[in-house]
Design an enzyme around this catalytic site. Structure first.
Site, PDB file in Angstrom:
ATOM      1  N   ASN A  96      11.012 -47.139 -51.648  1.00 22.56           N
ATOM      2  CA  ASN A  96      12.326 -47.443 -52.269  1.00 22.56           C
ATOM      3  C   ASN A  96      12.863 -46.690 -53.455  1.00 22.56           C
ATOM      4  OD1 ASN A  96      14.532 -48.838 -53.240  1.00 22.56           O
ATOM      5  ND2 ASN A  96      13.440 -50.738 -53.657  1.00 22.56           N
TER       6      ASN A  96
ATOM      7  N   LYS B  64      15.342 -46.587 -54.845  1.00 22.13           N
ATOM      8  CA  LYS B  64      16.273 -46.919 -55.838  1.00 22.13           C
ATOM      9  C   LYS B  64      17.284 -46.171 -56.327  1.00 22.13           C
ATOM     10  CE  LYS B  64      12.679 -50.180 -56.938  1.00 22.13           C
ATOM     11  NZ  LYS B  64      12.133 -51.182 -58.012  1.00 22.13           N
TER      12      LYS B  64
ATOM     13  N   HIS C  71      16.290 -57.290 -51.930  1.00 22.33           N
ATOM     14  CA  HIS C  71      15.539 -56.979 -53.061  1.00 22.33           C
ATOM     15  C   HIS C  71      15.872 -57.693 -54.303  1.00 22.33           C
ATOM     16  CE1 HIS C  71      13.781 -54.340 -56.094  1.00 22.33           C
ATOM     17  NE2 HIS C  71      12.759 -53.996 -55.323  1.00 22.33           N
TER      18      HIS C  71
ATOM     19  N   GLU D 114      16.466 -57.079 -57.157  1.00 22.38           N
ATOM     20  CA  GLU D 114      17.380 -56.375 -58.226  1.00 22.38           C
ATOM     21  C   GLU D 114      18.779 -56.605 -57.792  1.00 22.38           C
ATOM     22  OE1 GLU D 114      15.518 -52.471 -58.116  1.00 22.38           O
ATOM     23  OE2 GLU D 114      13.890 -53.384 -59.279  1.00 22.38           O
TER      24      GLU D 114
ATOM     25  N   GLU E 174       7.663 -59.256 -53.057  1.00 25.12           N
ATOM     26  CA  GLU E 174       7.389 -58.805 -54.339  1.00 25.12           C
ATOM     27  C   GLU E 174       7.489 -59.631 -55.528  1.00 25.12           C
ATOM     28  OE1 GLU E 174       8.731 -54.341 -53.410  1.00 25.12           O
ATOM     29  OE2 GLU E 174      10.624 -55.493 -53.680  1.00 25.12           O
TER      30      GLU E 174
ATOM     31  N   GLY F  77       7.857 -52.595 -61.178  1.00 32.80           N
ATOM     32  CA  GLY F  77       8.221 -51.624 -61.902  1.00 32.80           C
ATOM     33  C   GLY F  77       7.759 -51.950 -63.507  1.00 32.80           C
TER      34      GLY F  77
ATOM     35  N   SER G   3       4.172 -52.536 -58.320  1.00 33.86           N
ATOM     36  CA  SER G   3       3.548 -51.551 -58.929  1.00 33.86           C
ATOM     37  C   SER G   3       2.254 -51.116 -57.944  1.00 33.86           C
ATOM     38  CB  SER G   3       3.125 -52.122 -60.272  1.00 33.86           C
ATOM     39  OG  SER G   3       4.082 -52.223 -60.933  1.00 33.86           O
TER      40      SER G   3
HETATM   41  P1  PGA Z   1       7.693 -50.649 -58.075  1.00 32.82           P
HETATM   42  O1  PGA Z   1       9.057 -51.124 -57.224  1.00 32.82           O
HETATM   43  O2  PGA Z   1       6.554 -50.092 -56.777  1.00 32.82           O
HETATM   44  O3  PGA Z   1       8.184 -49.647 -59.036  1.00 32.82           O
HETATM   45  O4  PGA Z   1       6.863 -51.669 -58.563  1.00 32.82           O
HETATM   46  C1  PGA Z   1       8.706 -51.823 -56.146  1.00 32.82           C
HETATM   47  C2  PGA Z   1      10.095 -52.383 -55.459  1.00 32.82           C
HETATM   48  O5  PGA Z   1      10.790 -52.860 -56.224  1.00 32.82           O
HETATM   49  O6  PGA Z   1      10.274 -52.210 -54.365  1.00 32.82           O
END
Ligand code: PGA
Length: 252
Positions: A9, A11, A98, A100, A170, A176, A215
């Site tokens: 992803n 983003k 997601h 976000e 997640e 993140g 992460s």
């Molecule tokens: P990350 O993000 O691996 O940077 O923690 C995962 C995601 O949001 O899909």
């Protein structure tokens, strides 16, 4: 059927030029090194999809996905992108729900149900995201919360349609942040979710591909992927480095 999947992803990162370069590196490394049958997907910004589709044609091992679609089929929705458009540029997957998007764009379970319907109508595999906040986990309501995200957005589907859905668990506190859920925490939730999905869809539910995200990186992917109910990963930060991303895909 349970499949091994690693989806990146990106983003809101990378210019078009940098995105094409990253996709080229991912394809080159995947073609020469990836032999474990894992499905690898790049979920790029929408504006990159068409160009990255061209890059991915040079190999066979990497597929294309979008990060979102709108919940209506077409029409006066300035700035939005439809399932049909995403399909028309060669994508096979779309991330939906997601955290976000849920947080910053107020996406609800009901809207996500509409998005899932449209993704399936246009033959896009939804990578449907779910996950709890730290406060919910500490209050002990995380399992019920995540189960309700799944039932409210997916349980209207027929078993035939449901069978095409991939789930990504997640935990929001791990996205993140550098804090990965322990493999046991992830496994425990995946098992709960698989049981929940099986209670609705029987064997079809039991055979859902459930990815972990938050992460994940080359150093912890092996341990995560060796858990009995973890079928792969949805990878944010580490998907922006081709070497790291493919090393994660090789960790099965
Ligand atoms: P990350 O993000 O691996 O940077 O923690 C995962 C995601 O949001 O899909």
């Amino acid at each position: 059927m349970r499949k091994k999947i690693v989806a990146g992803n990106w983003k809101m990162n990378k210019t078009l030029e940098a995105g094409v370069q990253l996709a080229t590196e991912v394809v080159n490394i995947a073609e020469s090194e990836l032999n474990n049958g894992a499905t690898v997907v790049l979920c790029t910004p929408a504006i990159h999809l068409s160009a990255v589709a061209g890059v991915l044609k040079s190999g066979k091992k990497v597929s294309l996905g979008a990060q979102n679609i709108y919940q209506k089929e077409s029409g006066a929705f300035t700035g939005e992108i439809s399932a049909e458009m995403v399909k028309s540029v060669g994508a096979g997957y779309v991330i939906l729900g997601h955290s976000e998007r849920r947080e910053y764009f107020s996406e609800t379970n009901a809207q996500l149900a509409e998005k899932v319907n449209l993704a399936l109508k246009y033959n896009l595999t939804p990578i449907f995201c779910c996950g709890e906040t730290l406060a919910q986990r500490e209050a002990g309501i995380h399992i019920d919360f995540v189960k309700s995200q799944l039932s409210e957005s997916l349980f209207h589907l027929s078993p035939e349609d449901y069978a095409k859905v991939v789930i990504a668990y997640e935990p929001i506190w791990a996205i993140g942040t550098g804090v990965t859920a322990t493999s046991q925490q992830a496994q425990d939730m995946h098992k709960e979710l698989r049981t929940h999905l099986a209670s609705k869809y029987g064997k079809v539910g039991e055979n859902t591909s459930i990815l972990y995200g938050g992460s994940a990186k080359p150093s912890n992917a092996k341990e995560l992927f060796s858990q009995p109910d973890i079928d792969g990963g949805l990878i944010g930060g580490a998907s922006l480095v081709a070497r790291d991303f493919i090393d994660i895909a090789k960790a099965f």
